[in-house]
Design a protein around this motif. Structure first.
Motif, PDB file in Angstrom:
ATOM      1  N   ILE A   6       0.659  -1.217   0.110  1.00 45.92           N
ATOM      2  CA  ILE A   6      -0.086   0.084  -0.057  1.00 45.92           C
ATOM      3  C   ILE A   6       0.833   1.082   0.153  1.00 45.92           C
ATOM      4  CG2 ILE A   6      -1.744  -1.131   0.995  1.00 45.92           C
ATOM      5  CD1 ILE A   6      -1.126   0.332   3.696  1.00 45.92           C
ATOM      6  N   ASN A   7       0.489   2.200  -0.411  1.00 47.09           N
ATOM      7  CA  ASN A   7       0.977   3.662  -0.433  1.00 47.09           C
ATOM      8  C   ASN A   7       0.810   4.116   0.856  1.00 47.09           C
ATOM      9  OD1 ASN A   7       2.493   5.498  -1.627  1.00 47.09           O
ATOM     10  ND2 ASN A   7       1.032   6.415  -2.693  1.00 47.09           N
ATOM     11  N   SER A   8       2.072   4.835   1.359  1.00 43.57           N
ATOM     12  CA  SER A   8       1.871   5.388   2.726  1.00 43.57           C
ATOM     13  C   SER A   8       2.725   7.017   2.489  1.00 43.57           C
ATOM     14  CB  SER A   8       2.402   4.813   3.757  1.00 43.57           C
ATOM     15  OG  SER A   8       3.833   4.916   4.104  1.00 43.57           O
ATOM     16  N   PRO A   9       2.507   7.872   3.467  1.00 44.60           N
ATOM     17  CA  PRO A   9       3.211   9.073   3.251  1.00 44.60           C
ATOM     18  C   PRO A   9       4.725   8.766   3.327  1.00 44.60           C
ATOM     19  CG  PRO A   9       1.538   9.692   5.056  1.00 44.60           C
ATOM     20  CD  PRO A   9       1.492   7.924   4.637  1.00 44.60           C
ATOM     21  N   LEU A  10       5.265   7.666   3.916  1.00 45.62           N
ATOM     22  CA  LEU A  10       6.564   7.517   4.051  1.00 45.62           C
ATOM     23  C   LEU A  10       7.241   6.412   3.044  1.00 45.62           C
ATOM     24  CD1 LEU A  10       6.591   7.126   8.045  1.00 45.62           C
ATOM     25  CD2 LEU A  10       7.154   9.110   6.265  1.00 45.62           C
ATOM     26  N   GLY A  11       6.356   6.009   2.037  1.00 41.75           N
ATOM     27  CA  GLY A  11       6.669   5.282   1.109  1.00 41.75           C
ATOM     28  C   GLY A  11       5.817   3.875   1.020  1.00 41.75           C
ATOM     29  N   ILE A  12       6.385   3.004   0.255  1.00 44.23           N
ATOM     30  CA  ILE A  12       5.369   1.884  -0.167  1.00 44.23           C
ATOM     31  C   ILE A  12       5.548   0.996   1.401  1.00 44.23           C
ATOM     32  CG2 ILE A  12       5.087  -0.374  -1.404  1.00 44.23           C
ATOM     33  CD1 ILE A  12       4.204   2.423  -2.629  1.00 44.23           C
ATOM     34  N   GLY A 135      14.182   2.180   9.176  1.00 39.26           N
ATOM     35  CA  GLY A 135      13.717   2.907   8.007  1.00 39.26           C
ATOM     36  C   GLY A 135      14.188   4.206   7.855  1.00 39.26           C
ATOM     37  N   GLY A 136      15.272   4.776   8.507  1.00 42.19           N
ATOM     38  CA  GLY A 136      15.598   6.114   8.117  1.00 42.19           C
ATOM     39  C   GLY A 136      15.268   6.826   9.244  1.00 42.19           C
ATOM     40  N   LEU A 137      16.268   7.735   9.762  1.00 47.09           N
ATOM     41  CA  LEU A 137      15.707   8.645  10.752  1.00 47.09           C
ATOM     42  C   LEU A 137      14.708   9.777  10.270  1.00 47.09           C
ATOM     43  CD1 LEU A 137      19.359   9.593  12.650  1.00 47.09           C
ATOM     44  CD2 LEU A 137      17.426   7.950  13.257  1.00 47.09           C
ATOM     45  N   TRP A 138      14.560  10.019   8.904  1.00 47.95           N
ATOM     46  CA  TRP A 138      13.757  11.216   8.540  1.00 47.95           C
ATOM     47  C   TRP A 138      12.510  10.439   8.650  1.00 47.95           C
ATOM     48  CZ3 TRP A 138      10.295  10.325   4.586  1.00 47.95           C
ATOM     49  CH2 TRP A 138      10.424   9.060   3.690  1.00 47.95           C
ATOM     50  N   ARG A 139      12.128   9.202   8.705  1.00 51.92           N
ATOM     51  CA  ARG A 139      11.030   8.386   8.736  1.00 51.92           C
ATOM     52  C   ARG A 139      10.600   8.506  10.408  1.00 51.92           C
ATOM     53  NH1 ARG A 139      12.389   4.824   4.517  1.00 51.92           N
ATOM     54  NH2 ARG A 139      11.071   5.311   2.648  1.00 51.92           N
ATOM     55  N   LYS A 140      11.447   8.357  11.278  1.00 50.19           N
ATOM     56  CA  LYS A 140      11.347   8.500  12.653  1.00 50.19           C
ATOM     57  C   LYS A 140      10.773   9.641  13.032  1.00 50.19           C
ATOM     58  CE  LYS A 140      13.523   6.592  16.891  1.00 50.19           C
ATOM     59  NZ  LYS A 140      14.487   5.970  17.455  1.00 50.19           N
ATOM     60  N   LYS A 141      11.677  10.527  12.463  1.00 52.20           N
ATOM     61  CA  LYS A 141      11.191  11.896  12.730  1.00 52.20           C
ATOM     62  C   LYS A 141       9.584  12.494  12.440  1.00 52.20           C
ATOM     63  CE  LYS A 141      12.454  16.824  11.862  1.00 52.20           C
ATOM     64  NZ  LYS A 141      12.445  17.482  10.971  1.00 52.20           N
ATOM     65  N   TRP A 142       9.452  11.641  11.328  1.00 56.29           N
ATOM     66  CA  TRP A 142       8.016  12.182  10.647  1.00 56.29           C
ATOM     67  C   TRP A 142       7.161  11.248  11.548  1.00 56.29           C
ATOM     68  CZ3 TRP A 142       3.571   9.557   9.301  1.00 56.29           C
ATOM     69  CH2 TRP A 142       2.482  10.402   8.586  1.00 56.29           C
ATOM     70  N   LEU A 143       7.278  10.100  12.180  1.00 56.74           N
ATOM     71  CA  LEU A 143       6.233   9.261  12.839  1.00 56.74           C
ATOM     72  C   LEU A 143       6.202  10.146  14.239  1.00 56.74           C
ATOM     73  CD1 LEU A 143       7.428   5.759  12.061  1.00 56.74           C
ATOM     74  CD2 LEU A 143       5.057   6.795  11.471  1.00 56.74           C
ATOM     75  N   LEU A 144       7.215  10.648  14.712  1.00 59.98           N
ATOM     76  CA  LEU A 144       7.193  11.343  15.943  1.00 59.98           C
ATOM     77  C   LEU A 144       6.363  12.202  15.973  1.00 59.98           C
ATOM     78  CD1 LEU A 144      10.735  10.459  17.602  1.00 59.98           C
ATOM     79  CD2 LEU A 144       8.413   9.272  18.060  1.00 59.98           C
ATOM     80  N   GLU A 145       6.748  13.229  14.755  1.00 60.92           N
ATOM     81  CA  GLU A 145       5.837  14.461  14.683  1.00 60.92           C
ATOM     82  C   GLU A 145       4.310  14.106  14.368  1.00 60.92           C
ATOM     83  OE1 GLU A 145       8.206  16.613  11.875  1.00 60.92           O
ATOM     84  OE2 GLU A 145       9.556  17.447  13.379  1.00 60.92           O
ATOM     85  N   HIS A 146       4.113  13.140  13.658  1.00 59.53           N
ATOM     86  CA  HIS A 146       2.613  12.691  13.322  1.00 59.53           C
ATOM     87  C   HIS A 146       1.899  12.445  14.745  1.00 59.53           C
ATOM     88  CE1 HIS A 146      -0.599  10.956  11.139  1.00 59.53           C
ATOM     89  NE2 HIS A 146      -0.368   9.750  11.679  1.00 59.53           N
TER      90      HIS A 146
END
Length: 156
Positions: A6-12, A135-146
């Motif tokens: 599935i598609n997500s804001p962070l990739g497939i 998954g990369g720190l940029w994804r971790k940052k996105w998830l925590l901000e989300h």
């Protein structure tokens, strides 16, 4: 084992499971979104999409991750971290009953097969910094901000 993408804001997002539950949820840099979602995966897909839409803070579909007894214990403890909160690796080890297992618990955290559902992204460094994330720190940052319930410019 059924699989879908599935598609997500962070990739497939790749989801694998069967009638016994979802065993793997992982993030890919690229891939092709599935045209058809297998019946065994529909609830997980629905709940993940709700999470990304900001309409879900926890998950109730059946899971079936594969791991050692210690890994399972760590993953269960990760599920106790509330939505929008973080803990550090030392606190995780203490919650497991032994501060000396900090490295082993960090390793188990990194082997978490259920991306987002077992919230390994909620574990940060002792100084509060973002550290290690498969998954990369940029994804971790996105998830925590989300997941951050307060509105602010940026956590990191």
């Amino acid at each position: 084992m059924d699989t879908c993408f599935i598609n997500s804001p962070l990739g497939i997002t790749k989801i694998e499971g069967d009638e016994n539950g979802i065993s793997i949820i992982s993030i890919l840099s690229e891939g092709v979104v599935s045209n058809k979602i297998p019946e065994n995966l529909k609830e997980a897909v629905s709940q993940l999409l709700e999470y990304f839409d900001g309409k879900r803070t926890d998950f109730s579909f059946k899971t079936n991750p594969k791991g050692t007894e210690f890994q399972q214990k760590v993953w269960q403890e990760l599920c106790n971290i509330p939505f929008g909160k973080t803990i550090n690796y030392l606190d995780l080890a203490k919650k497991l009953g032994d501060p000396k297992v900090i490295r082993a618990s960090a390793s188990a955290n990194g082997k978490n097969p259920l991306w987002i559902v077992v919230p390994c992204h909620r574990v940060v460094g002792t100084d509060g910094s973002l550290t290690g994330y498969a998954g990369g720190l940029w994804r971790k940052k996105w998830l925590l901000e989300h997941e951050n319930p307060t509105t602010q410019q940026s956590l990191f």
